[in-house]
Design an enzyme around this catalytic site. Structure first.
Site, PDB file in Angstrom:
ATOM      1  N   ARG A 110       0.836  -1.210   0.000  1.00 26.25           N
ATOM      2  CA  ARG A 110       0.000   0.000   0.000  1.00 26.25           C
ATOM      3  C   ARG A 110       0.870   1.260   0.000  1.00 26.25           C
ATOM      4  O   ARG A 110       0.984   1.949  -0.994  1.00 26.25           O
ATOM      5  CB  ARG A 110      -0.955  -0.039   1.210  1.00 26.25           C
ATOM      6  CG  ARG A 110      -2.082   0.979   1.164  1.00 26.25           C
ATOM      7  CD  ARG A 110      -1.697   2.389   1.512  1.00 26.25           C
ATOM      8  NE  ARG A 110      -1.092   2.537   2.831  1.00 26.25           N
ATOM      9  CZ  ARG A 110      -0.540   3.662   3.264  1.00 26.25           C
ATOM     10  NH1 ARG A 110      -0.516   4.735   2.494  1.00 26.25           N
ATOM     11  NH2 ARG A 110       0.015   3.731   4.450  1.00 26.25           N
ATOM     12  N   HIS A 119       5.298   4.686  12.569  1.00 22.36           N
ATOM     13  CA  HIS A 119       5.328   4.591  11.098  1.00 22.36           C
ATOM     14  C   HIS A 119       6.338   5.646  10.650  1.00 22.36           C
ATOM     15  O   HIS A 119       6.022   6.832  10.570  1.00 22.36           O
ATOM     16  CB  HIS A 119       3.913   4.872  10.581  1.00 22.36           C
ATOM     17  CG  HIS A 119       3.770   4.934   9.095  1.00 22.36           C
ATOM     18  ND1 HIS A 119       3.091   3.988   8.362  1.00 22.36           N
ATOM     19  CD2 HIS A 119       4.165   5.859   8.180  1.00 22.36           C
ATOM     20  CE1 HIS A 119       3.068   4.316   7.087  1.00 22.36           C
ATOM     21  NE2 HIS A 119       3.722   5.451   6.941  1.00 22.36           N
ATOM     22  N   CYS A 171       4.638   9.329  -0.040  1.00 22.19           N
ATOM     23  CA  CYS A 171       3.233   9.747  -0.071  1.00 22.19           C
ATOM     24  C   CYS A 171       3.062  10.728  -1.215  1.00 22.19           C
ATOM     25  O   CYS A 171       3.851  11.665  -1.352  1.00 22.19           O
ATOM     26  CB  CYS A 171       2.854  10.396   1.256  1.00 22.19           C
ATOM     27  SG  CYS A 171       1.158  11.025   1.249  1.00 22.19           S
ATOM     28  N   ASN A 182       8.866   4.196   3.619  1.00 22.58           N
ATOM     29  CA  ASN A 182       9.004   3.813   5.018  1.00 22.58           C
ATOM     30  C   ASN A 182      10.348   3.146   5.193  1.00 22.58           C
ATOM     31  O   ASN A 182      10.953   2.673   4.231  1.00 22.58           O
ATOM     32  CB  ASN A 182       7.953   2.750   5.355  1.00 22.58           C
ATOM     33  CG  ASN A 182       6.709   3.363   5.881  1.00 22.58           C
ATOM     34  OD1 ASN A 182       5.900   3.820   5.113  1.00 22.58           O
ATOM     35  ND2 ASN A 182       6.574   3.387   7.174  1.00 22.58           N
TER      36      ASN A 182
HETATM   37  P1  HMG Z   1     -12.936  14.451  -2.663  1.00 24.69           P
HETATM   38  O1  HMG Z   1     -12.645  14.772  -4.096  1.00 24.69           O
HETATM   39  O2  HMG Z   1     -13.026  15.582  -1.690  1.00 24.69           O
HETATM   40  O3  HMG Z   1     -14.188  13.490  -2.478  1.00 24.69           O
HETATM   41  O4  HMG Z   1     -11.803  13.453  -2.190  1.00 24.69           O
HETATM   42  P2  HMG Z   1     -15.678  13.567  -2.923  1.00 24.69           P
HETATM   43  O5  HMG Z   1     -16.440  12.885  -1.862  1.00 24.69           O
HETATM   44  O6  HMG Z   1     -16.031  14.972  -3.330  1.00 24.69           O
HETATM   45  O7  HMG Z   1     -15.695  12.628  -4.227  1.00 24.69           O
HETATM   46  C1  HMG Z   1     -15.058  12.992  -5.435  1.00 24.69           C
HETATM   47  C2  HMG Z   1     -15.050  11.785  -6.368  1.00 24.69           C
HETATM   48  O8  HMG Z   1     -14.293  10.722  -5.792  1.00 24.69           O
HETATM   49  C3  HMG Z   1     -16.447  11.203  -6.616  1.00 24.69           C
HETATM   50  O9  HMG Z   1     -16.428  10.623  -7.915  1.00 24.69           O
HETATM   51  C4  HMG Z   1     -16.537  10.096  -5.595  1.00 24.69           C
HETATM   52  O10 HMG Z   1     -17.440   9.097  -5.948  1.00 24.69           O
HETATM   53  C5  HMG Z   1     -15.121   9.558  -5.604  1.00 24.69           C
HETATM   54  P3  HMG Z   1     -17.061  11.384  -9.193  1.00 24.69           P
HETATM   55  O11 HMG Z   1     -18.482  11.666  -8.804  1.00 24.69           O
HETATM   56  O12 HMG Z   1     -16.213  12.647  -9.353  1.00 24.69           O
HETATM   57  O13 HMG Z   1     -16.859  10.399 -10.298  1.00 24.69           O
HETATM   58  N1  HMG Z   1     -14.752   8.936  -4.331  1.00 24.69           N
HETATM   59  C6  HMG Z   1     -14.257   7.690  -4.215  1.00 24.69           C
HETATM   60  N2  HMG Z   1     -13.990   6.739  -5.121  1.00 24.69           N
HETATM   61  C7  HMG Z   1     -13.495   5.559  -4.662  1.00 24.69           C
HETATM   62  N3  HMG Z   1     -13.265   5.315  -3.347  1.00 24.69           N
HETATM   63  C8  HMG Z   1     -13.511   6.252  -2.426  1.00 24.69           C
HETATM   64  C9  HMG Z   1     -14.044   7.505  -2.851  1.00 24.69           C
HETATM   65  N4  HMG Z   1     -14.407   8.624  -2.205  1.00 24.69           N
HETATM   66  C10 HMG Z   1     -14.834   9.480  -3.111  1.00 24.69           C
HETATM   67  N5  HMG Z   1     -13.258   6.007  -1.138  1.00 24.69           N
HETATM   68  C11 HMG Z   1     -10.989  11.665  -0.842  1.00 24.69           C
HETATM   69  C12 HMG Z   1     -11.743  12.966  -0.860  1.00 24.69           C
HETATM   70  C13 HMG Z   1     -10.631  11.347   0.591  1.00 24.69           C
HETATM   71  C14 HMG Z   1     -11.816  10.582  -1.465  1.00 24.69           C
HETATM   72  C15 HMG Z   1      -9.690  11.880  -1.674  1.00 24.69           C
HETATM   73  O14 HMG Z   1      -9.039  13.011  -1.207  1.00 24.69           O
HETATM   74  C16 HMG Z   1      -8.775  10.715  -1.636  1.00 24.69           C
HETATM   75  O15 HMG Z   1      -9.097   9.624  -2.114  1.00 24.69           O
HETATM   76  N6  HMG Z   1      -7.566  10.889  -1.084  1.00 24.69           N
HETATM   77  C17 HMG Z   1      -6.619   9.804  -1.028  1.00 24.69           C
HETATM   78  C18 HMG Z   1      -5.482  10.206  -0.238  1.00 24.69           C
HETATM   79  C19 HMG Z   1      -4.514   9.052  -0.107  1.00 24.69           C
HETATM   80  O16 HMG Z   1      -4.781   7.912  -0.444  1.00 24.69           O
HETATM   81  N7  HMG Z   1      -3.315   9.395   0.406  1.00 24.69           N
HETATM   82  C20 HMG Z   1      -2.319   8.429   0.633  1.00 24.69           C
HETATM   83  C21 HMG Z   1      -2.647   7.554   1.801  1.00 24.69           C
HETATM   84  S1  HMG Z   1      -2.348   8.319   3.373  1.00 24.69           S
HETATM   85  C22 HMG Z   1      -0.672   8.090   3.632  1.00 24.69           C
HETATM   86  O17 HMG Z   1       0.015   7.623   2.780  1.00 24.69           O
HETATM   87  C23 HMG Z   1      -0.129   8.419   4.975  1.00 24.69           C
HETATM   88  C24 HMG Z   1       0.178   7.194   5.834  1.00 24.69           C
HETATM   89  O18 HMG Z   1       1.070   6.315   5.168  1.00 24.69           O
HETATM   90  C25 HMG Z   1       0.802   7.661   7.134  1.00 24.69           C
HETATM   91  C26 HMG Z   1       1.950   8.627   6.875  1.00 24.69           C
HETATM   92  O19 HMG Z   1       2.980   8.252   6.379  1.00 24.69           O
HETATM   93  O20 HMG Z   1       1.714   9.804   7.162  1.00 24.69           O
HETATM   94  C27 HMG Z   1      -1.091   6.421   6.178  1.00 24.69           C
HETATM   95 MG    MG Z   2       3.242   6.594   5.062  1.00 24.52          MG
END
Ligand code: HMG
Ligand code: MG
Length: 309
Positions: free
Chosen positions: A14, A206, A239, A248
């Site tokens: 992931r 993490h 990220c 990581n």
């Molecule tokens: P948004 O654009 O504000 O969401 O995104 P929305 O609710 O307005 O929806 C927009 C579109 O996305 C719509 O589709 C929804 O259906 C779709 P459209 O009508 O335009 O065709 N949608 C989705 N589709 C599939 N699965 C879903 C989903 N939700 C909405 N769950 C949202 C908000 C949170 C969805 C967006 O910002 C997003 O997906 N962000 C992903 C961020 C991410 O994955 N970041 C990396 C992971 S975190 C990380 O790496 C940190 C970590 O490792 C710890 C660290 O190191 O810090 C954990």
């Molecule tokens: Mg991370």
């Protein structure tokens, strides 16, 4: 205080692959998970149910989950930012879901397009529905030591978010140094805030290794008794919303250190190195794991070639 056993949560499939430029097929991701579990990994973060427009690399989430040959005793986790993600995730039968918040407003906006308060409102029904379905809920808090947009982050800011997440019922608190700027005392200071509110077994570290501090930070966390850490095979990752952040800490490096300290992980380092060589071959880059390189070199394998196992 130093634990005798450490649980490693393998986040390579992931966190490692979410930012990867090279195409990695669902079949290759599944093969990676199979190799990781064969090496003894018992907690694997497989994918995330996020918007494919935001993170296209995880668009095959359901396909990857469906293709797993699950092993008894292995727990499979997925990230879910909202109810849409949770509903899709539950259909894929995860053992655990992860909601991910940030310690800073700026990172929350960049990563999940909402404020911290809005994210908590979004997570509350996700946590409730997951728990009602019998699925454990972990939280990750990003940027607990530094933020690419805000700069320095205080333990007070982190504790505030820890408490908000505890208030909605998350069962585990992952403290993330997203951009790898943490040093041992700073990391201990934030972990201590999480430990005020969560039991020792439910706090994890993490640590991204951007500045080469991750092993030192794990060692510092061990001194507090913390014994759950995320790590990424071959040091993959970064990220998409934290420019320049590397992966990581490499799982191979953590295992090498822990085994050297007489701390058990249940992981077979040689098989883990094979898994790292496999995925490095897939993405066409030598492993970022120092221990992985050293052990491959010892075997006489050409590391430069990205050496598939
Ligand atoms: P948004 O654009 O504000 O969401 O995104 P929305 O609710 O307005 O929806 C927009 C579109 O996305 C719509 O589709 C929804 O259906 C779709 P459209 O009508 O335009 O065709 N949608 C989705 N589709 C599939 N699965 C879903 C989903 N939700 C909405 N769950 C949202 C908000 C949170 C969805 C967006 O910002 C997003 O997906 N962000 C992903 C961020 C991410 O994955 N970041 C990396 C992971 S975190 C990380 O790496 C940190 C970590 O490792 C710890 C660290 O190191 O810090 C954990
Ligand atoms: Mg991370």
């Amino acid at each position: 205080m130093i634990p005798e056993h450490v649980t490693l949560v393998e986040v390579g499939p992931r966190d490692g692959l979410q930012n990867e430029a090279a195409p990695v097929s669902a079949a290759q991701k599944i093969e990676l998970v199979h190799r990781l579990q064969a090496a003894g990994c018992r907690e694997i973060e497989v994918t995330s149910f996020v918007s494919p427009k935001w993170v296209p690399q995880m668009a095959d989430n359901a396909e990857v989950m469906a293709g797993l040959r699950r092993r008894p005793g292995v727990r499979y986790a997925v990230l879910t930012p909202n109810m849409k993600g949770l509903e899709a995730a539950l259909a894929s039968r995860p053992d655990e879901i992860v909601v991910f918040a940030a310690a800073t407003e700026a990172f929350s906006q960049r990563n999940i397009n909402c404020s911290i308060a809005e994210s908590i409102d979004r997570f509350a029904p996700v946590v409730a529905a997951a728990r009602a379905a019998g699925v454990k809920v972990r939280a990750a808090v990003s940027c607990t030591v530094g933020c690419p947009y805000q700069g320095a982050v205080t333990p007070d800011e982190v504790e505030r978010v820890v408490l908000l997440l505890q208030g909605i019922g998350v069962q585990h608190m992952g403290i993330a140094d997203t951009i790898g700027v943490g040093t041992p005392r700073a990391v201990q200071a934030v972990l201590e805030r999480a430990l005020k509110h969560f039991p020792l077994a439910e706090v994890s570290g993490h640590f991204h290794d951007t500045y080469g501090q991750a092993l030192a930070n794990i060692h510092a966390a061990l001194q507090l008794g913390v014994h759950v850490f995320d790590a990424s095979i071959a040091g993959l990752g970064g990220c998409p919303y934290a420019k320049g952040a590397t992966g990581n800490v490499a799982t191979e490096d953590v295992v090498f250190m822990l085994h050297g300290m007489g701390i058990a992980t249940g992981i077979d380092l040689d098989a883990l190195v094979d898994a790292g060589a496999y995925i490095s071959g897939v993405i066409g880059r030598p492993t970022a794991s120092r221990a992985g390189r050293a052990l491959l070199a010892k075997r006489g394998v050409a590391v430069q070639a990205g050496a598939a196992a």
